[in-house]
Design an enzyme around this catalytic site. Structure first.
Site, short mmCIF file in Angstrom:
data_model
loop_
_atom_site.label_atom_id
_atom_site.label_comp_id
_atom_site.label_asym_id
_atom_site.label_seq_id
_atom_site.Cartn_x
_atom_site.Cartn_y
_atom_site.Cartn_z
N HIS A 47 0.74 -0.98 0.03
CA HIS A 47 -0.15 0.10 -0.02
C HIS A 47 0.94 1.06 -0.10
O HIS A 47 1.87 1.18 0.60
CB HIS A 47 -0.90 0.00 1.18
N GLU A 49 1.18 3.99 1.85
CA GLU A 49 1.63 4.18 3.09
C GLU A 49 2.82 3.43 3.47
O GLU A 49 3.67 3.53 4.00
CB GLU A 49 0.63 4.16 4.18
N CYS A 77 -6.30 1.94 5.99
CA CYS A 77 -6.65 0.64 6.37
C CYS A 77 -6.20 -0.03 7.73
O CYS A 77 -5.14 0.95 8.28
CB CYS A 77 -6.57 -0.64 5.22
N CYS A 80 -2.27 -0.53 7.46
CA CYS A 80 -1.37 0.57 7.31
C CYS A 80 -1.54 1.48 8.45
O CYS A 80 -0.66 2.06 9.12
CB CYS A 80 -1.82 1.55 6.23
#
Length: 141
Positions: A47, A49, A77, A80
């Site tokens: 992801h 992040e 999410c 993360c």
């Protein structure tokens, strides 16, 4: 946030969900960037992040990102949010809310849970409509 949006647009060339992130130091210098790379690397943890956190830690030579801010176009999410807390980032700024999987206020609030060990400032909804529009257009196509 406008820089994070520009970074998110880079994900479009990889056919991944256009989410962009950047990390700035205490003097507001950008030290790392990232966009979703799940499709590019077939990595479910890639992801935006996580990519930005890994790059910042590499650049600084430490996993502790004390004094840093993370700016991301979509509410993180649970995975993360956990990584953000573990990296000791001081401030999270995000754009669009994620009503399906958001873990910083929408579905859960991992970072501001009273039981959380690491406390941080969270600012959500920054340029929300612009960030959301990028995602809406992607999924519409």
């Amino acid at each position: 946030m406008r820089s994070a949006i520009a970074i998110a647009q880079s994900a479009l060339k990889t056919d991944d969900v256009p989410v962009g992130a950047l990390i700035v130091d205490s003097e507001n210098n950008i030290i790392s960037t990232g966009y979703n790379e799940r499709e590019a690397h077939q990595d479910p943890t890639a992801h935006a992040e996580i990519v930005a956190i890994r790059r910042a830690a590499q650049k600084l030579g430490t996993w502790r990102l004390d004094g840093c801010k993370l700016v991301v176009t979509l509410e993180p999410c649970a995975m993360c949010a956990g990584a953000i807390a573990q990296s000791r980032i001081n401030t999270l700024i995000f754009g669009a809310w994620d009503e399906k999987a958001g873990a910083v206020g929408s579905v859960w609030d991992v970072l501001r849970d009273p039981r959380a060990i690491h406390k941080m400032e969270v600012v959500g909804g920054v340029l929300e409509s612009e960030c959301a529009e990028l995602l809406t257009n992607f999924f519409r196509q």
